[in-house]
Design an enzyme around this catalytic site. Sequence first.
Site, PDB file in Angstrom:
ATOM      1  N   SER A  44       0.823  -1.215   0.000  1.00 46.77           N
ATOM      2  CA  SER A  44       0.000   0.000   0.000  1.00 46.77           C
ATOM      3  C   SER A  44       0.858   1.266   0.000  1.00 46.77           C
ATOM      4  O   SER A  44       0.326   2.368  -0.026  1.00 46.77           O
ATOM      5  CB  SER A  44      -0.950   0.010   1.205  1.00 46.77           C
ATOM      6  OG  SER A  44      -0.230  -0.148   2.416  1.00 46.77           O
ATOM      7  N   ASN A  51      -2.075  -2.319  13.073  1.00 50.00           N
ATOM      8  CA  ASN A  51      -3.536  -2.169  13.031  1.00 50.00           C
ATOM      9  C   ASN A  51      -4.006  -0.908  13.765  1.00 50.00           C
ATOM     10  O   ASN A  51      -4.849  -0.167  13.258  1.00 50.00           O
ATOM     11  CB  ASN A  51      -4.217  -3.411  13.608  1.00 50.00           C
ATOM     12  CG  ASN A  51      -3.913  -4.652  12.794  1.00 50.00           C
ATOM     13  OD1 ASN A  51      -3.329  -4.564  11.718  1.00 50.00           O
ATOM     14  ND2 ASN A  51      -4.293  -5.813  13.308  1.00 50.00           N
ATOM     15  N   HIS A  87     -40.725  22.496 -11.276  1.00 48.44           N
ATOM     16  CA  HIS A  87     -40.789  21.639 -12.477  1.00 48.44           C
ATOM     17  C   HIS A  87     -40.046  22.261 -13.660  1.00 48.44           C
ATOM     18  O   HIS A  87     -40.384  22.011 -14.811  1.00 48.44           O
ATOM     19  CB  HIS A  87     -42.238  21.360 -12.897  1.00 48.44           C
ATOM     20  CG  HIS A  87     -43.144  20.974 -11.765  1.00 48.44           C
ATOM     21  ND1 HIS A  87     -43.317  19.673 -11.356  1.00 48.44           N
ATOM     22  CD2 HIS A  87     -43.895  21.730 -10.930  1.00 48.44           C
ATOM     23  CE1 HIS A  87     -44.159  19.648 -10.325  1.00 48.44           C
ATOM     24  NE2 HIS A  87     -44.512  20.888 -10.041  1.00 48.44           N
ATOM     25  N   SER A 112     -14.543  24.795 -28.597  1.00 50.19           N
ATOM     26  CA  SER A 112     -14.713  23.566 -29.357  1.00 50.19           C
ATOM     27  C   SER A 112     -13.617  23.495 -30.413  1.00 50.19           C
ATOM     28  O   SER A 112     -13.207  24.519 -30.952  1.00 50.19           O
ATOM     29  CB  SER A 112     -16.096  23.578 -30.018  1.00 50.19           C
ATOM     30  OG  SER A 112     -16.099  22.727 -31.148  1.00 50.19           O
ATOM     31  N   LYS A 164     -18.285  28.340 -30.231  1.00 51.85           N
ATOM     32  CA  LYS A 164     -18.666  27.768 -28.943  1.00 51.85           C
ATOM     33  C   LYS A 164     -17.857  28.271 -27.761  1.00 51.85           C
ATOM     34  O   LYS A 164     -16.652  28.482 -27.857  1.00 51.85           O
ATOM     35  CB  LYS A 164     -18.493  26.245 -28.999  1.00 51.85           C
ATOM     36  CG  LYS A 164     -19.449  25.591 -29.980  1.00 51.85           C
ATOM     37  CD  LYS A 164     -20.781  25.339 -29.357  1.00 51.85           C
ATOM     38  CE  LYS A 164     -20.794  23.896 -28.882  1.00 51.85           C
ATOM     39  NZ  LYS A 164     -22.082  23.571 -28.309  1.00 51.85           N
ATOM     40  N   ASN A 194     -18.029  26.761 -23.958  1.00 46.21           N
ATOM     41  CA  ASN A 194     -18.743  25.713 -23.222  1.00 46.21           C
ATOM     42  C   ASN A 194     -18.501  25.765 -21.715  1.00 46.21           C
ATOM     43  O   ASN A 194     -17.418  26.110 -21.271  1.00 46.21           O
ATOM     44  CB  ASN A 194     -18.304  24.347 -23.739  1.00 46.21           C
ATOM     45  CG  ASN A 194     -18.673  24.138 -25.198  1.00 46.21           C
ATOM     46  OD1 ASN A 194     -19.694  24.633 -25.660  1.00 46.21           O
ATOM     47  ND2 ASN A 194     -17.822  23.438 -25.915  1.00 46.21           N
ATOM     48  N   GLU A 254     -19.802  21.352 -15.937  1.00 43.60           N
ATOM     49  CA  GLU A 254     -20.146  19.979 -16.329  1.00 43.60           C
ATOM     50  C   GLU A 254     -19.248  18.961 -15.621  1.00 43.60           C
ATOM     51  O   GLU A 254     -19.706  17.901 -15.180  1.00 43.60           O
ATOM     52  CB  GLU A 254     -20.044  19.822 -17.851  1.00 43.60           C
ATOM     53  CG  GLU A 254     -21.161  20.562 -18.572  1.00 43.60           C
ATOM     54  CD  GLU A 254     -20.981  20.603 -20.087  1.00 43.60           C
ATOM     55  OE1 GLU A 254     -20.039  19.981 -20.610  1.00 43.60           O
ATOM     56  OE2 GLU A 254     -21.791  21.277 -20.742  1.00 43.60           O
ATOM     57  N   TYR A 310      -9.425  -6.461  12.738  1.00 47.18           N
ATOM     58  CA  TYR A 310      -8.819  -5.975  11.499  1.00 47.18           C
ATOM     59  C   TYR A 310      -8.838  -7.052  10.422  1.00 47.18           C
ATOM     60  O   TYR A 310      -8.623  -8.227  10.691  1.00 47.18           O
ATOM     61  CB  TYR A 310      -7.357  -5.536  11.746  1.00 47.18           C
ATOM     62  CG  TYR A 310      -6.684  -5.076  10.464  1.00 47.18           C
ATOM     63  CD1 TYR A 310      -6.852  -3.781   9.985  1.00 47.18           C
ATOM     64  CD2 TYR A 310      -5.918  -5.959   9.701  1.00 47.18           C
ATOM     65  CE1 TYR A 310      -6.276  -3.366   8.798  1.00 47.18           C
ATOM     66  CE2 TYR A 310      -5.333  -5.555   8.508  1.00 47.18           C
ATOM     67  CZ  TYR A 310      -5.512  -4.262   8.060  1.00 47.18           C
ATOM     68  OH  TYR A 310      -4.948  -3.855   6.880  1.00 47.18           O
ATOM     69  N   LYS A 349      -8.362   3.335   1.467  1.00 48.63           N
ATOM     70  CA  LYS A 349      -7.498   4.501   1.260  1.00 48.63           C
ATOM     71  C   LYS A 349      -7.632   5.170  -0.099  1.00 48.63           C
ATOM     72  O   LYS A 349      -7.958   6.356  -0.181  1.00 48.63           O
ATOM     73  CB  LYS A 349      -6.049   4.126   1.516  1.00 48.63           C
ATOM     74  CG  LYS A 349      -5.916   3.709   2.945  1.00 48.63           C
ATOM     75  CD  LYS A 349      -4.579   3.533   3.485  1.00 48.63           C
ATOM     76  CE  LYS A 349      -4.775   3.008   4.895  1.00 48.63           C
ATOM     77  NZ  LYS A 349      -5.615   1.765   4.956  1.00 48.63           N
TER      78      LYS A 349
HETATM   79  N1  ARG Z   1      -1.406  -1.288   4.951  1.00 50.06           N
HETATM   80  C1  ARG Z   1      -2.290  -1.763   5.948  1.00 50.06           C
HETATM   81  C2  ARG Z   1      -3.632  -1.064   5.803  1.00 50.06           C
HETATM   82  O1  ARG Z   1      -3.706  -0.100   5.113  1.00 50.06           O
HETATM   83  C3  ARG Z   1      -1.717  -1.484   7.288  1.00 50.06           C
HETATM   84  C4  ARG Z   1      -2.163  -2.449   8.357  1.00 50.06           C
HETATM   85  C5  ARG Z   1      -1.595  -3.757   8.094  1.00 50.06           C
HETATM   86  N2  ARG Z   1      -1.854  -4.678   9.169  1.00 50.06           N
HETATM   87  C6  ARG Z   1      -1.778  -5.985   8.961  1.00 50.06           C
HETATM   88  N3  ARG Z   1      -2.013  -6.735   9.973  1.00 50.06           N
HETATM   89  N4  ARG Z   1      -1.540  -6.501   7.805  1.00 50.06           N
HETATM   90  O2  ARG Z   1      -4.622  -1.473   6.322  1.00 50.06           O
END
Ligand code: ARG
Length: 456
Positions: A22, A109, A155, A276, A282, A284, A289, A316, A324
């Site tokens: 991540s 966690n 309306h 355009s 045009k 726009n 939008e 967890y 994320k």
């Molecule tokens: N990258 C993990 C997350 O975003 C962090 C927590 C990871 N914890 C674990 N026990 N694998 O959730």
Amino acid sequence: MKLWGGRFTKEENQLVHNFNESLSFDHRFYRQDIEGSIAHVTMLARQGIVTQEDRDRIVAGLQGILEDIKSGRLEFTAEYEDIHSFVEAKLTERIGEAGKRLHTGRSRNDQVALDMKLYCRDEIDEIDRLVKALLEELLKGMKENTDTYMPGFTHLQKAQPITLAHHMGAYFEMFFRDRGRLGDIRKRMNTCPLGSGALAGTTYPLDRECTSSLLGFDEPTRNSMDSVADRDYVIELLSALSIIAMHLSRFSEEIIIWNSNEYRFVELDDAYSTGSSIMPQKKNPDIAELVRGKTGRVYGALTAILTTMKGLPLAYNKDMQEDKELTFDAIDTVKGCLALFTGMLSTMTFRKDVMEASAKKGFTNATDAADYLVGRGVPFRDAHGIVGQLVLVCLDKGIGLEDLSLEEFRAVSPVFEENIYNAISMETCVKRRTTLGAPGQEAMKQVIQAYEKLLD
Ligand code: ARG
């Protein structure tokens, strides 16, 4: 590179690494991660769990890492799993032995739960500032347009005359509620999960009150399982963002309509419009939008996280890492939309003459004509019928009620007198709407004063 290599005998498969990592997105909260670690180790030292010397070395190391990330000297390289592993590995590389003591009494966690909360909290403050800037722009527009007449619609059909100030006031109310929602969420989420460990707390004598207050939380969370499994605040934030996006989208839709060749109520600034590639004439409303269109991805984020969370057993689960990217995207999107929309609104020109002329057409004073008769003793239901007949006469001739001669009025009802013309003039129609919340200038003045106080 791995925090957890001890019980493994095989190297991680590269595809597994790529799928699992991540860092490529959670590097975004490096500042919050480091801030959390500094608070954690400060508390560990106060509790005698690590020495003051180790604490000082760790804090200095973390601050160095923070500076180096900020300045670009330290880059996030792909071999690390997440921001937590990255920072810990760099720390140990830099200060040695002491770095390995940072994670005492902590799990990723509770660490990630903390980072995500700190991040969302910071972003809530930032989004609140952007909504406030939009409210200020709306209030400015209201003050300038208490006498700018326009048709009010139901309306999408002309209904009764209002003012531009009144129309803008409706959006002020919406965005003001949005600020309230952000404030509610911030307050409810402001409890500190740090010290919950993996799920069951820890055996160290942690002072959770201490880290909570060092990090600006109101209090520590009260259940360690919930602390690491809770993403309600993410869901609440995404729903607040969805509502903001919906409000921006509705306003954008109106601006697109107002900007159309048929309406011509507004002229967008060149800087906020695009052309355009084929049609030279045009100009726009692309920004409006796009703001309208981007609402879809914000709703998408909310739907995605609700779906991810619905089947998760305590506590967890790695599924939660999916919170994320979509949250980051929704936050970026809404911040971008708010800034662009406010810019577009503040540079847009309202064609007051066109709006006023439009308000005069379409029988927006028909209700007032009926009210005139009611004022002279005619029951409302009969008055409604009489004015309906007059509208038919007008439609036939292609004119408005105010263009009828007194004879034509009286041919349908003898109750009409010369003062009918004043009674159904647009100025009168608006001015006489004096109840709180109505477009009449007197009522509007009070409301504007109240809004000024609200923004203080
Ligand atoms: N990258 C993990 C997350 O975003 C962090 C927590 C990871 N914890 C674990 N026990 N694998 O959730």
